[in-house]
Scaffold this motif. Structure first.
Motif, PDB file in Angstrom:
ATOM      1  N   GLN A 296      85.548 -49.933  -8.814  1.00 21.18           N
ATOM      2  CA  GLN A 296      84.465 -50.626  -9.515  1.00 21.18           C
ATOM      3  C   GLN A 296      83.143 -50.522  -8.766  1.00 21.18           C
ATOM      4  OE1 GLN A 296      86.133 -54.558  -9.865  1.00 21.18           O
ATOM      5  NE2 GLN A 296      87.690 -53.902 -11.341  1.00 21.18           N
ATOM      6  N   LEU A 297      83.215 -50.482  -7.434  1.00 24.06           N
ATOM      7  CA  LEU A 297      82.003 -50.362  -6.612  1.00 24.06           C
ATOM      8  C   LEU A 297      81.532 -48.917  -6.479  1.00 24.06           C
ATOM      9  CD1 LEU A 297      82.856 -52.858  -3.727  1.00 24.06           C
ATOM     10  CD2 LEU A 297      81.086 -53.154  -5.464  1.00 24.06           C
ATOM     11  N   GLY A 298      82.307 -47.989  -7.002  1.00 25.42           N
ATOM     12  CA  GLY A 298      81.942 -46.587  -6.883  1.00 25.42           C
ATOM     13  C   GLY A 298      82.229 -46.001  -5.513  1.00 25.42           C
ATOM     14  N   LEU A 299      83.062 -46.682  -4.719  1.00 23.00           N
ATOM     15  CA  LEU A 299      83.369 -46.199  -3.372  1.00 23.00           C
ATOM     16  C   LEU A 299      84.467 -45.133  -3.381  1.00 23.00           C
ATOM     17  CD1 LEU A 299      83.229 -49.588  -1.435  1.00 23.00           C
ATOM     18  CD2 LEU A 299      81.549 -47.742  -1.391  1.00 23.00           C
ATOM     19  N   ILE A 300      85.282 -45.126  -4.444  1.00 18.97           N
ATOM     20  CA  ILE A 300      86.230 -44.027  -4.642  1.00 18.97           C
ATOM     21  C   ILE A 300      85.925 -43.418  -6.008  1.00 18.97           C
ATOM     22  CG2 ILE A 300      88.023 -44.921  -3.128  1.00 18.97           C
ATOM     23  CD1 ILE A 300      89.527 -45.935  -5.577  1.00 18.97           C
ATOM     24  N   PRO A 301      86.169 -42.120  -6.177  1.00 20.16           N
ATOM     25  CA  PRO A 301      85.700 -41.422  -7.379  1.00 20.16           C
ATOM     26  C   PRO A 301      86.531 -41.636  -8.632  1.00 20.16           C
ATOM     27  CG  PRO A 301      86.848 -39.897  -5.929  1.00 20.16           C
ATOM     28  CD  PRO A 301      86.754 -41.196  -5.185  1.00 20.16           C
ATOM     29  N   LYS A 302      87.750 -42.175  -8.479  1.00 22.87           N
ATOM     30  CA  LYS A 302      88.598 -42.328  -9.655  1.00 22.87           C
ATOM     31  C   LYS A 302      89.527 -43.513  -9.476  1.00 22.87           C
ATOM     32  CE  LYS A 302      92.169 -39.199  -7.860  1.00 22.87           C
ATOM     33  NZ  LYS A 302      92.949 -37.960  -8.090  1.00 22.87           N
TER      34      LYS A 302
END
Length: 315
Positions: A296-302
């Motif tokens: 949700q934070l965009g720290l992992i791509p999927k």
């Protein structure tokens, strides 16, 4: 995890040399273990009780120290090590990057074993006051999740602070010279800063995050010889039982090998959890929350499904 490829390649070369040296012995197989400057693996290495158990099975052991969890799991990813342990966040990043790792065991929560620290004379008194401040942390480590959840609990967003992604040694240097306002870090580095620098705990994991330690095998090693893995896990349980009976004695034994004073190690050991357990549905569900949060934070791509990489019963 691409930024760590170069580091992992160096690790692979170093371990290749170690394997060449080991090949000169009578052993024809090798268990390559990655460890950090804390936890039960460093105790097992110090005690030396694993090697005699594996020798009859045709295995020798190579130990390699890592500064944190992310490069350790990257080493698993590139086939440089077979087994290691990290906190709860590194495997989330590793799984998102496609690393062939498997959860095989875990320890109960140790929430006081990680914290957000400030200098003893810092004007900051609460996590809410971190808004607009710079916080040092090791990207992708367990304290990454601590920081996210502590900010959330204080009514702040992750974007309200400026993260300074630094390895523990560099982060401590930045913390000491005042280049950062706070430092999110785990034991024994946390204990060292508290004892040597009189650093103050702004917030630890209590009532915020679990700080669970996990043990990982490479997918290949688990598939190749699960019996050797079980011998390793049984040896860890033995050293775990030994450690909790006399923490001071354990600290005295470890001090020379890890290069930290006895009081620092003793403080860290008192905050560790004891009891090594097989992976279960509940701990996987807690890990899934981390995966969902980081996505949700965009720290992992999927998005990931944590249970996909858990050791299955009987394997």
């Amino acid at each position: 995890m691409k930024p760590l490829r170069t580091f992992a390649a160096v690790v692979a070369v170093a371990l290749g040399l170690a394997a060449s040296i080991g090949a000169a012995t009578a052993q024809d197989k090798m268990l390559r273990i990655g460890f950090q400057k804390y936890g039960k693996l460093v105790l097992l290495k110090s005690k030396g009780s694993l090697e005699p158990k594996l020798k009859p099975l045709g295995y020798s052991v190579v130990w390699t120290e890592f500064p944190s969890g992310p490069p350790l799991l990257e080493a698993v990813n590139v086939g440089a090590i077979d087994f290691g342990n990290t906190g709860e966040a590194p495997p989330i990043f590793a799984q998102a990057a496609g690393a062939p790792i498997r959860y095989v065991a875990y320890e109960p929560p140790a929430p006081k074993g990680e914290a957000i620290l400030v200098q003893k004379n810092s004007p900051l008194k609460s996590v809410a006051e971190l808004k607009g401040k710079t916080v040092a942390l090791n990207k992708g480590s367990n304290v990454h999740y601590l920081l996210v959840k502590a900010l959330e609990k204080a009514g702040l967003k992750y974007s309200d602070i400026t993260p300074a992604f630094l390895a523990p040694a560099d982060a401590r240097a930045a913390f000491e010279r005042g280049s950062v306002d706070a430092w999110a870090i785990w034991d024994p580095y946390q204990a060292s800063a508290e004892v040597a620098l009189e650093a103050r705990v702004l917030s630890d994991g209590t009532d915020t995050v679990a700080n669970t330690q996990f043990y990982f095998s490479s997918e290949k090693f688990l598939a190749t010889d699960p019996k050797v893995l079980d011998v390793l896990l049984d040896s860890l349980r033995e050293v775990d039982a030994w450690a909790k009976t006399d923490i001071h004695a354990v600290a005295e034994q470890l001090s020379p090998s890890v290069g930290l004073p006895v009081p620092v190690i003793e403080l860290a050991l008192k905050r560790q959890a004891y009891g090594i357990k097989p992976i279960d549905a509940q701990v996987l569900a807690e890990q899934q929350k981390l995966g969902d949060t980081f996505h949700q934070l965009g720290l992992i791509p999927k998005a990931i499904t944590v249970s996909d990489i858990a050791r299955k019963s009987g394997s």
